[in-house]
Design an enzyme around this catalytic site. Sequence first.
Site, PDB file in Angstrom:
ATOM      1  N   ASP A 116      -6.078   2.137  -3.385  1.00  0.00           N
ATOM      2  CA  ASP A 116      -7.321   2.061  -2.601  1.00  0.00           C
ATOM      3  C   ASP A 116      -7.526   3.281  -1.715  1.00  0.00           C
ATOM      4  OD1 ASP A 116      -5.404   1.512  -0.697  1.00  0.00           O
ATOM      5  OD2 ASP A 116      -6.246  -0.412  -0.073  1.00  0.00           O
TER       6      ASP A 116
ATOM      7  N   ASP B 201      -2.637   6.293  -3.463  1.00  0.00           N
ATOM      8  CA  ASP B 201      -1.483   5.659  -2.838  1.00  0.00           C
ATOM      9  C   ASP B 201      -0.971   4.562  -3.763  1.00  0.00           C
ATOM     10  OD1 ASP B 201      -3.555   3.840  -2.485  1.00  0.00           O
ATOM     11  OD2 ASP B 201      -2.862   3.189  -0.521  1.00  0.00           O
TER      12      ASP B 201
ATOM     13  N   ASP C   1      -1.198   1.385  -4.050  1.00  0.00           N
ATOM     14  CA  ASP C   1      -2.048   0.323  -4.609  1.00  0.00           C
ATOM     15  C   ASP C   1      -3.437   0.807  -4.980  1.00  0.00           C
ATOM     16  OD1 ASP C   1      -2.993   0.574  -1.973  1.00  0.00           O
ATOM     17  OD2 ASP C   1      -3.561  -1.524  -1.864  1.00  0.00           O
TER      18      ASP C   1
ATOM     19  N   SER D 253       0.808  -1.208   0.000  1.00  0.00           N
ATOM     20  CA  SER D 253       0.000   0.000   0.000  1.00  0.00           C
ATOM     21  C   SER D 253       0.848   1.268   0.000  1.00  0.00           C
ATOM     22  CB  SER D 253      -0.946  -0.031   1.210  1.00  0.00           C
ATOM     23  OG  SER D 253      -1.887   1.000   1.152  1.00  0.00           O
TER      24      SER D 253
END
Length: 452
Positions: A251, A247, A249, A108
């Site tokens: 999400d 960010d 990834d 993340s």
Amino acid sequence: MAKKYFGTDGIRGKVGDAPITPDFVMRLGYAAGRVLTSIESNLAKGAHPAVLIGKDTRISGYMLESALEAGLSAAGVDVLMTGPMPTPAVAYLTRALRAQAGIVISASHNPFYDNGIKFFSSLGTKLPDDIEHAIEAELDKPMQVMASASLGKVKRIKDAAGRYIEFCKSTFPTTLDLRGLKIVLDCAHGATYHVAPPVFHELGAEIIVIGNQPDGVNINLDVGTTHPQALQKAVVTHQADLGIAFDGDGDRVMMVDADGNLLDGDQLLYIIAAARKQGGLLQGGVAGTLMTNLALEHKLSAMSIPFTRAKVGDRYVLEQLNLRGWQLGGENSGHILTLDKHSSGDGIIAALQVLQAVIQSERSLGQLREDLTLYPQVLINVKTAKKIDLDRHAEIQAAVKAAESELADSGRVLLRASGTEPKIRVMVEGENQVQVQMLAQRITDVVTQATS
């Protein structure tokens, strides 16, 4: 029962250190394959179960992807590979392709030298605790290999990006478009680099893109939601209407207005909630977390919108939404769930919901931002050398109670251990910035001494 490996968002750590090693991840793939496919009852007779694997842009993703692939294949599971893809894209594609599970290789917002493994069920939702416990139990058993004729096969999904782009666009009203808006996108050199720009461009916006040159080691480096200064500068420099940061990834999302002011997850959540309330589209209330700014709770209450707090982590927000039959929730970190649009938090879709509010209200993002004034909130991360029980530590609890007494009804104090890093987060919020800062530092000093 405490879990040995799983945290609040899968399994995460520094690459090369247990558990983020090739041998462990291979065994994890095997264990997950055994557990996740054993609960699937809708497979045709003789058919192999399938698991979808996506990843962000970290260099270690190649290694961990291969390890997972080997473990799953050994368990007799077919593997569908997407390559670099946002976490919410994997959630969507798992459902769309009727896979038995989805796996994301990502840490993340963490630096490139960290990585992790996240799981999705066949419904595109985070795994429940009992399934994670079952995977950990399977990890303690010897790894075996299916007979050669029963080994899983591997296939690359060549149109994964295109499928997800069209899905994101489908969540935006067909009667609206983004023509006339100049938008800066910050893709954090992460998984959205090749999917976010087409989404906003094809909906009509003029876009400028930064953070879209991943090299394996620059993910989240001075860009993205953890470093929004790059986006704030770019918006002002290009005289854009607004900016959107994701960010690593994809999400999480944060946004910037035309003057370079940052809007966090609480402010974006409020804009979406207020627009839905006004349009008669808000189902139930809004779920936040223990970290949600008190001003949001007070503002929603004044609008007669129910509000509840969950533990920190989007999976716990999701639990509260499902429990109450609500659709909207999120975290101030930028995780926002709109369950009528997607089964998981999605930065691109959340941004589109905010843009819908901007267009339909005929107000700028900066003007919408002024509707909610957040209370000053100080968050200090204390790196810890050892674990302690925060609730039973006398000195820490005394410091917390003293701060709460001083704040009275005008603020809150929250201490919690991070679920993904060796840190204790000290949060104090209230109406007076100087008081909040002083109390947060006072508690931090006590926590630092107790954990050193």
